[in-house]
Write an enzyme that holds these catalytic residues in place. Structure first.
Site, PDB file in Angstrom:
ATOM      1  N   HIS A 181       0.829  -1.199   0.000  1.00 46.49           N
ATOM      2  CA  HIS A 181       0.000   0.000   0.000  1.00 46.49           C
ATOM      3  C   HIS A 181       0.871   1.259   0.000  1.00 46.49           C
ATOM      4  O   HIS A 181       0.486   2.290  -0.544  1.00 46.49           O
ATOM      5  CB  HIS A 181      -0.903   0.034   1.238  1.00 46.49           C
ATOM      6  CG  HIS A 181      -1.943  -1.037   1.256  1.00 46.49           C
ATOM      7  ND1 HIS A 181      -1.687  -2.310   1.687  1.00 46.49           N
ATOM      8  CD2 HIS A 181      -3.244  -1.018   0.875  1.00 46.49           C
ATOM      9  CE1 HIS A 181      -2.783  -3.026   1.578  1.00 46.49           C
ATOM     10  NE2 HIS A 181      -3.733  -2.275   1.086  1.00 46.49           N
ATOM     11  N   ASP A 252      -4.787  -6.063  -7.903  1.00 43.18           N
ATOM     12  CA  ASP A 252      -4.914  -5.333  -6.643  1.00 43.18           C
ATOM     13  C   ASP A 252      -5.096  -3.854  -7.006  1.00 43.18           C
ATOM     14  O   ASP A 252      -5.011  -3.458  -8.177  1.00 43.18           O
ATOM     15  CB  ASP A 252      -3.689  -5.574  -5.754  1.00 43.18           C
ATOM     16  CG  ASP A 252      -4.017  -5.446  -4.266  1.00 43.18           C
ATOM     17  OD1 ASP A 252      -5.044  -4.825  -3.926  1.00 43.18           O
ATOM     18  OD2 ASP A 252      -3.243  -5.971  -3.436  1.00 43.18           O
TER      19      ASP A 252
END
Length: 351
Positions: A181, A252
């Site tokens: 992230h 993702d």
């Protein structure tokens, strides 16, 4: 209008004009919901109904609802324990652990389906090496066989509740500490080492009929210089050909730091789709969503459309009133909500 290859999020607890404009775009095929989209069970049901009403066939609605730190909807939903708790039970009572994982999958599915959600991005198939903070207790276990058997049980429970499973993060995110992230993780191991360890739960779940997979935003430089989700070598040669996977491949989130190596948002989406993803996710950046929808040119293939169609929720879901009158549901809530209750229930936003 067919489903498109892009999954977006929406801003708030109900659709606004900008949300509707984006969701009507032919490139869009799904919506991912977050905690900010949830206020109450009645509000969530109204939101999903409005999303499904935007077009036909209805857009897919997914959510990261794994349990533990990653459970988007809390109030009015059963507390699902982190998957590590099932691994702890496995160490002493494997059969009981599998029964409980299956029950947790069913409970998760029936509650989400009762609120109009098609599927959850679960289970995590990563190995728990004890080093990855972003994976941590989201992983079932360190042993590939334990992961595969517990994940299979969870998948069967999801299926019984009318929901498809999504295994993540292929070929394995658990070995490295960096969080994709906020960083670009690099795993220096050889293909053979990864194949003999982290890939084993994926291999077994694929053989057992896993409907969908999400690859990792991790670079494995001894295999390819691109992150797995942008790598034709990982997605086509390994996942499709070597492992004979024929389900959906979801990228993702393209807004994550681990995705920026592929360029601007349109280049990232093209990299994911060209590598073999059926659907690319873009979350938390409406400005980038507008840029992507304006610039991306992509004709979704017939095989991708067929795979995505299988992700729609199955069965006619019971509403929560009906579920609460069911003895099976009452017993499942009591059993599952007590697992690992002593653990700190830290909330986190992760996908």
């Amino acid at each position: 209008m067919t489903l498109g290859p892009i999954m977006l999020d929406v801003v708030g607890t109900e659709l606004d004009a900008a949300d509707i404009r984006r969701l009507q775009h032919p490139l869009v095929g799904g919506v991912i919901l977050f905690a900010r989209n949830y206020q109450s069970p009645a509000q969530l049901k109204a939101l999903t109904a409005s999303i499904h009403a935007v077009r036909q066939p209805p857009l897919l609605i997914g959510v990261d609802h794994e349990g533990g730190r990653v459970q988007r909807f809390r109030e009015g939903f059963t507390r699902i324990p982190p998957m590590r708790e099932f691994g702890k039970i496995w160490d002493k009572q494997p059969k009981k652990a599998k029964q409980l994982a299956e029950e947790a999958g069913w409970l998760m599915a029936v509650e989400l389906r009762a609120h109009g959600i098609d599927f959850s991005f679960t289970p995590v198939l990563d190995m728990d090496y004890g080093v990855s903070q972003v994976i941590g207790d989201r992983a079932f276990h360190m042993q590939p066989q334990a992961i595969a058997e517990l994940a299979y049980a969870l998948m069967q429970g999801l299926k019984r509740g009318g929901m498809a499973a999504v295994g993540k993060h292929f070929p394995g995110h658990g070995y490295i500490a960096a969080d994709s992230h906020i960083a670009i993780p690099v795993d220096e191991r050889s293909f053979d080492e990864i194949a003999s360890t982290d890939m084993q739960p994926f291999r077994q779940m694929i053989d057992d009929g896993l409907p969908a997979i999400m690859p990792a935003h991790v670079i494995y430089p001894k295999v390819d210089d691109k992150p797995a989700g942008f790598s034709e070598r990982w997605l086509q040669k390994v996942l499709r050909q070597r492992l004979a996977f024929n389900g959906v491949i979801f990228s993702d989130d393209l807004s994550m730091e681990g995705a920026v190596v592929a360029g601007n948002v349109t280049q990232r989406a093209l990299a994911a789709l060209n590598a073999g993803c059926d659907m690319a996710l873009l979350c938390n950046r409406p400005d980038l969503a507008d840029e992507l929808l304006e610039n991306l040119q992509w004709n979704i293939s017939a095989p991708s459309l067929a795979r995505l169609a299988r992700m729609h929720g199955k069965l006619h879901p019971a509403d929560m009133t009906g579920l609460r009158e069911s003895q099976e549901y009452i017993e499942a809530v009591h059993t599952i909500s007590q697992i690992g209750i002593h653990e700190d229930d830290m909330f986190a936003e992760a996908s």
